[in-house]
Design a protein around this motif. Structure first.
Motif, short mmCIF file in Angstrom:
data_model
loop_
_atom_site.label_atom_id
_atom_site.label_comp_id
_atom_site.label_asym_id
_atom_site.label_seq_id
_atom_site.Cartn_x
_atom_site.Cartn_y
_atom_site.Cartn_z
N VAL A 144 29.11 22.38 86.96
CA VAL A 144 28.73 23.41 85.99
C VAL A 144 27.31 23.91 86.25
O VAL A 144 27.05 25.12 86.23
N VAL A 145 26.38 22.98 86.50
CA VAL A 145 25.00 23.38 86.77
C VAL A 145 24.93 24.22 88.05
O VAL A 145 24.19 25.21 88.12
N TYR A 146 25.70 23.85 89.05
CA TYR A 146 25.74 24.64 90.30
C TYR A 146 26.21 26.06 90.02
O TYR A 146 25.63 27.03 90.54
N GLU A 147 27.25 26.20 89.22
CA GLU A 147 27.76 27.53 88.89
C GLU A 147 26.72 28.34 88.12
O GLU A 147 26.58 29.55 88.34
N LEU A 148 25.98 27.70 87.23
CA LEU A 148 24.96 28.40 86.46
C LEU A 148 23.82 28.88 87.36
O LEU A 148 23.34 30.01 87.22
N VAL A 149 23.39 28.03 88.26
CA VAL A 149 22.22 28.34 89.09
C VAL A 149 22.59 29.20 90.30
O VAL A 149 21.87 30.14 90.65
N VAL A 150 23.73 28.90 90.94
CA VAL A 150 24.10 29.57 92.18
C VAL A 150 25.31 30.51 92.00
O VAL A 150 25.28 31.66 92.44
N GLY A 151 26.35 30.02 91.34
CA GLY A 151 27.60 30.77 91.25
C GLY A 151 27.48 32.10 90.53
O GLY A 151 28.18 33.06 90.87
N LEU A 152 26.59 32.18 89.53
CA LEU A 152 26.43 33.42 88.76
C LEU A 152 25.25 34.26 89.25
O LEU A 152 24.91 35.27 88.62
N ALA A 153 24.62 33.86 90.34
CA ALA A 153 23.44 34.57 90.83
C ALA A 153 23.77 36.00 91.25
O ALA A 153 23.05 36.95 90.92
N ARG A 157 20.43 31.44 82.08
CA ARG A 157 21.07 30.50 83.02
C ARG A 157 20.18 29.31 83.30
O ARG A 157 20.64 28.16 83.24
N TYR A 158 18.91 29.56 83.58
CA TYR A 158 18.01 28.46 83.92
C TYR A 158 17.65 27.62 82.70
O TYR A 158 17.45 26.41 82.82
N LEU A 159 17.59 28.25 81.53
CA LEU A 159 17.33 27.48 80.31
C LEU A 159 18.48 26.51 80.06
O LEU A 159 18.26 25.34 79.70
N THR A 160 19.71 26.99 80.25
CA THR A 160 20.88 26.12 80.07
C THR A 160 20.85 24.96 81.06
O THR A 160 21.04 23.80 80.69
N ALA A 161 20.59 25.28 82.32
CA ALA A 161 20.55 24.23 83.35
C ALA A 161 19.44 23.22 83.04
O ALA A 161 19.66 22.00 83.14
N PHE A 162 18.27 23.72 82.65
CA PHE A 162 17.14 22.82 82.36
C PHE A 162 17.43 21.94 81.15
O PHE A 162 17.19 20.72 81.18
N VAL A 174 19.00 21.78 70.12
CA VAL A 174 18.38 22.98 69.56
C VAL A 174 18.07 23.98 70.66
O VAL A 174 18.31 25.19 70.53
N VAL A 175 17.56 23.49 71.78
CA VAL A 175 17.26 24.38 72.91
C VAL A 175 18.54 24.96 73.51
O VAL A 175 18.64 26.16 73.76
N ALA A 176 19.54 24.09 73.72
CA ALA A 176 20.77 24.50 74.39
C ALA A 176 21.63 25.42 73.53
O ALA A 176 22.43 26.20 74.08
N LYS A 177 21.49 25.37 72.22
CA LYS A 177 22.34 26.18 71.34
C LYS A 177 21.56 27.30 70.66
O LYS A 177 21.87 28.48 70.83
N ALA A 178 20.54 26.97 69.87
CA ALA A 178 19.82 27.99 69.10
C ALA A 178 18.96 28.88 70.00
O ALA A 178 19.03 30.11 69.92
N VAL A 179 18.13 28.26 70.85
CA VAL A 179 17.25 29.05 71.72
C VAL A 179 18.07 29.84 72.74
O VAL A 179 17.81 31.01 72.99
#
Length: 285
Positions: free
Chosen positions: A173-182, A200-205, A239-244
């Motif tokens: 999933v992290v690979y798809e967020l960082v690379v797959g959706l680039a 994308r990067y906030l989610t991965a982080f 909170v970061v992954a959902k609200a932010v």
């Protein structure tokens, strides 16, 4: 699930108990206020982006409900009384269990939806949207399901085993967020692409914090301190992954709506100019 006989010392200091209490309370406030904001903003974005923003609000609404359940379970599991002799607040067990399974139920519902809302707001092709939604949704649900057996046991070896199993879909999933959706991100307008990249990067982080919090009890820490750190870590990451993250989804929808309005205004202006030109030509003849 944490259980201690009623009336016995819980092992938690008042500071540790309060730390978790305040983190869970913060989670309720953040998720609840975010839900209200997202749903109010639905009417202010163009029709193609309304589903993404609606799902964003559903994610934080589900989280708000489960944070209420976790908070109530935490409060019900302990009794806090003032010890005049030692001049401290003593935290004892009420005999009721602290049930943290609510958190995994929440993740099982909200984590796939988090990824789907990002895919929807990116406006990919119908085929790519369906493909990404299914693969990322199923992978993220599998990740949560594989993590739960390790969460409910104190044996470090068992936790490491299930942690390793859950990391397989996690890294996909992290690979798809960082690379797959680039590539799909680069196809957006520069202003929108910047916000999508941030999402994308906030989610991965933020997701990268979960494996470390998960293994707090797998590296030698145990008892009250380990539980307190785990609860606070998960709450802040949620909170970061959902609200932010949801705020970034709204910003993407907002910017795309403004771009659509500007484009429509340009079409209208060109149409008016063409009509005026036809009138001038007609008068000239």
């Amino acid at each position: 699930m944490l259980t201690v006989a009623a009336g016995e010392a819980s092992g938690f200091t008042y500071e540790q108990w309060s730390m978790v209490y305040n983190a869970l309370s913060f989670g309720i406030a953040a998720m609840g206020s975010a839900t209200i904001f997202f749903w109010l903003m639905i009417q202010n974005v163009a029709k193609p982006f309304k589903p993404a923003l609606a799902i964003t609000g559903i994610v934080t609404f589900i989280a708000t409900y489960h944070y209420f359940r976790i908070f109530n379970s935490w409060v019900d599991a302990f009794g806090v009384t003032y010890d005049a002799k030692d001049e401290i607040f003593a935290v004892t067990s009420s005999g009721q269990p602290f049930n943290d399974a609510y958190r995994y139920v929440d993740w099982l519902l909200t984590v796939p939806l988090l990824l789907i809302e990002l895919i929807l707001v990116m406006q990919l092709s119908a085929e790519e949207t369906s493909s990404k939604a299914w693969t990322l949704g199923i992978s993220s649900a599998l990740m949560v399901a594989l993590g739960y057996p390790g969460e409910v046991q104190d044996d470090p070896q068992g936790r490491w085993l299930w942690w390793a199993a859950a990391m397989v879909p996690f890294f996909y999933v992290v690979y798809e967020l960082v690379v797959g959706l680039a590539a799909a991100t680069d196809a957006q307008s520069p202003r929108v692409a910047s916000i999508i990249s941030s999402a994308r990067y906030l989610t991965a982080f933020s997701w990268l914090t979960y494996p470390f919090v998960y293994m707090i009890k797998g590296v030698g820490l145990e008892g009250a301190m380990a539980t307190a750190l785990e609860q606070v870590g998960y709450s802040l990451a949620d909170v970061v992954a959902k609200a932010v993250f949801g705020v970034l989804i709204w910003r993407i929808a907002h910017e795309k709506t403004l771009a659509m309005e500007d484009e429509l205004a340009g079409y209208a202006s060109n149409a008016q100019s063409a009509t005026k030109l036809k009138g001038l030509l007609a008068n000239a003849h």
